[in-house]
Design a protein around this motif. Sequence first.
Motif, PDB file in Angstrom:
ATOM      1  N   MET A 283       0.783  -0.991  -0.074  1.00 40.28           N
ATOM      2  CA  MET A 283      -0.181  -0.175  -0.242  1.00 40.28           C
ATOM      3  C   MET A 283       0.834   1.280  -0.002  1.00 40.28           C
ATOM      4  O   MET A 283       2.014   1.084   0.832  1.00 40.28           O
ATOM      5  N   ASN A 284       0.426   2.035  -0.891  1.00 41.13           N
ATOM      6  CA  ASN A 284       1.391   3.505  -0.732  1.00 41.13           C
ATOM      7  C   ASN A 284       0.403   4.599  -0.476  1.00 41.13           C
ATOM      8  O   ASN A 284      -0.521   4.723  -1.641  1.00 41.13           O
ATOM      9  N   LEU A 285       0.526   5.200   0.256  1.00 46.01           N
ATOM     10  CA  LEU A 285      -0.350   6.175   0.873  1.00 46.01           C
ATOM     11  C   LEU A 285       0.454   7.762   0.757  1.00 46.01           C
ATOM     12  O   LEU A 285      -0.324   8.539   0.758  1.00 46.01           O
ATOM     13  N   SER A 286       1.500   7.620   0.509  1.00 47.24           N
ATOM     14  CA  SER A 286       2.462   8.859   0.402  1.00 47.24           C
ATOM     15  C   SER A 286       2.074   9.838  -0.485  1.00 47.24           C
ATOM     16  O   SER A 286       1.933  11.030  -0.437  1.00 47.24           O
ATOM     17  N   GLU A 287       1.509   9.428  -1.672  1.00 47.60           N
ATOM     18  CA  GLU A 287       1.079  10.327  -2.721  1.00 47.60           C
ATOM     19  C   GLU A 287      -0.382   9.937  -3.167  1.00 47.60           C
ATOM     20  O   GLU A 287      -1.219  10.458  -4.252  1.00 47.60           O
ATOM     21  N   ALA A 288      -0.959   9.287  -2.239  1.00 53.44           N
ATOM     22  CA  ALA A 288      -2.511   8.933  -2.629  1.00 53.44           C
ATOM     23  C   ALA A 288      -3.335   9.933  -2.159  1.00 53.44           C
ATOM     24  O   ALA A 288      -3.159  10.849  -1.611  1.00 53.44           O
TER      25      ALA A 288
ATOM     26  N   SER B   2       3.946   8.025   6.334  1.00 51.00           N
ATOM     27  CA  SER B   2       5.023   7.750   7.127  1.00 51.00           C
ATOM     28  C   SER B   2       5.376   6.498   6.884  1.00 51.00           C
ATOM     29  O   SER B   2       6.319   5.795   6.772  1.00 51.00           O
ATOM     30  N   ILE B   3       4.073   5.623   7.283  1.00 54.43           N
ATOM     31  CA  ILE B   3       4.174   3.955   7.432  1.00 54.43           C
ATOM     32  C   ILE B   3       4.276   3.526   5.804  1.00 54.43           C
ATOM     33  O   ILE B   3       4.981   2.692   5.662  1.00 54.43           O
ATOM     34  N   PHE B   4       3.004   3.871   5.214  1.00 54.43           N
ATOM     35  CA  PHE B   4       2.798   3.312   3.902  1.00 54.43           C
ATOM     36  C   PHE B   4       3.314   4.230   2.934  1.00 54.43           C
ATOM     37  O   PHE B   4       2.356   4.841   2.211  1.00 54.43           O
ATOM     38  N   ASP B   5       4.477   4.175   2.556  1.00 57.22           N
ATOM     39  CA  ASP B   5       5.116   4.775   1.202  1.00 57.22           C
ATOM     40  C   ASP B   5       5.443   4.085   0.487  1.00 57.22           C
ATOM     41  O   ASP B   5       6.176   4.316  -0.682  1.00 57.22           O
ATOM     42  N   GLY B   6       4.833   2.734   0.266  1.00 58.07           N
ATOM     43  CA  GLY B   6       5.062   1.852  -0.878  1.00 58.07           C
ATOM     44  C   GLY B   6       6.187   1.047  -0.622  1.00 58.07           C
ATOM     45  O   GLY B   6       6.249   0.058  -1.426  1.00 58.07           O
TER      46      GLY B   6
ATOM     47  N   VAL C 174      -2.820  -2.927  13.324  1.00 55.37           N
ATOM     48  CA  VAL C 174      -2.311  -4.510  13.309  1.00 55.37           C
ATOM     49  C   VAL C 174      -3.658  -5.270  13.155  1.00 55.37           C
ATOM     50  O   VAL C 174      -3.801  -6.138  12.494  1.00 55.37           O
ATOM     51  N   GLY C 175      -4.564  -4.497  14.027  1.00 54.01           N
ATOM     52  CA  GLY C 175      -5.975  -5.591  14.350  1.00 54.01           C
ATOM     53  C   GLY C 175      -6.716  -5.203  12.966  1.00 54.01           C
ATOM     54  O   GLY C 175      -7.441  -6.191  12.799  1.00 54.01           O
ATOM     55  N   LYS C 176      -6.485  -4.188  12.211  1.00 54.04           N
ATOM     56  CA  LYS C 176      -7.233  -3.969  11.101  1.00 54.04           C
ATOM     57  C   LYS C 176      -6.532  -4.657   9.766  1.00 54.04           C
ATOM     58  O   LYS C 176      -7.036  -4.643   8.639  1.00 54.04           O
ATOM     59  N   GLY C 177      -5.402  -5.426  10.002  1.00 50.31           N
ATOM     60  CA  GLY C 177      -4.666  -5.945   9.001  1.00 50.31           C
ATOM     61  C   GLY C 177      -3.897  -5.084   8.166  1.00 50.31           C
ATOM     62  O   GLY C 177      -3.310  -5.621   7.058  1.00 50.31           O
ATOM     63  N   TYR C 178      -3.507  -4.070   8.280  1.00 52.82           N
ATOM     64  CA  TYR C 178      -2.667  -3.085   7.735  1.00 52.82           C
ATOM     65  C   TYR C 178      -1.332  -3.409   7.990  1.00 52.82           C
ATOM     66  O   TYR C 178      -0.559  -3.143   7.170  1.00 52.82           O
ATOM     67  N   LEU C 179      -0.975  -3.960   9.374  1.00 51.63           N
ATOM     68  CA  LEU C 179       0.316  -4.053   9.581  1.00 51.63           C
ATOM     69  C   LEU C 179       0.401  -5.746  10.317  1.00 51.63           C
ATOM     70  O   LEU C 179      -0.664  -5.901  10.924  1.00 51.63           O
ATOM     71  N   LYS C 180       1.735  -5.930  10.296  1.00 57.04           N
ATOM     72  CA  LYS C 180       1.700  -7.450  10.977  1.00 57.04           C
ATOM     73  C   LYS C 180       2.789  -6.816  12.048  1.00 57.04           C
ATOM     74  O   LYS C 180       3.802  -6.287  12.141  1.00 57.04           O
ATOM     75  N   GLN C 181       2.448  -7.341  13.325  1.00 56.43           N
ATOM     76  CA  GLN C 181       3.120  -7.470  14.452  1.00 56.43           C
ATOM     77  C   GLN C 181       4.140  -8.590  14.787  1.00 56.43           C
ATOM     78  O   GLN C 181       3.628  -9.643  14.729  1.00 56.43           O
TER      79      GLN C 181
ATOM     80  N   ASN D  18       4.508  -5.455   5.148  1.00 55.88           N
ATOM     81  CA  ASN D  18       4.186  -6.715   4.484  1.00 55.88           C
ATOM     82  C   ASN D  18       3.636  -7.613   5.415  1.00 55.88           C
ATOM     83  O   ASN D  18       3.921  -8.413   6.178  1.00 55.88           O
ATOM     84  N   THR D  19       2.205  -7.910   5.129  1.00 54.21           N
ATOM     85  CA  THR D  19       1.662  -8.578   5.930  1.00 54.21           C
ATOM     86  C   THR D  19       1.447 -10.250   5.933  1.00 54.21           C
ATOM     87  O   THR D  19       0.802 -10.779   6.277  1.00 54.21           O
TER      88      THR D  19
END
Length: 138
Positions: free
Chosen positions: A1-6, A32-36, A70-77, A89-90
């Motif tokens: 996921m890339n949100l930096s230019e989204a 900052s997290i999802f920059d692709g 993490v709970g929403k599945g966007y990140l893995k812990q 990368n989940t």
Amino acid sequence: MNLSEAPKKEIDVVLQDCGWRQTKQRVVLLKSIFDGKDKHFSINQMNEILKENRSYFSLTTLYENLNTLVGKGYLKQITVDKQSFYDTNTTDHIHVFNQEENQIYDYKDCVELHKDLPIPACLALLEEYSLVINIKKK
Ligand SMILES: [Zn+2]
């Protein structure tokens, strides 16, 4: 996921999914997290990145926000050595923990390890890769 230019719309979807009000801080956090790029970070490392981006979170708030992602599945812990790392990368994959650098890497990126430390073939049969290889120089 890339949100930096989204577009804003795309960021709004994530904010809504997390049940978050839109704040400038949270938008900076998501960008900052999802920059692709595939990224591994600890809470302290993300805190430093956010500071560089002039966004200030308390560690408690940052921790809660990362937990929500993490709970929403966007990140893995990944927990190693009593510390939490987060991975953008989940999918299931193997990590290497470098104790000296206090950082985790994807096994597939640790090319120099491949010849010395072959991963047992049986691991390929596992669905969930939660293996962390802890390396430390002697
Ligand atoms: Zn990873």
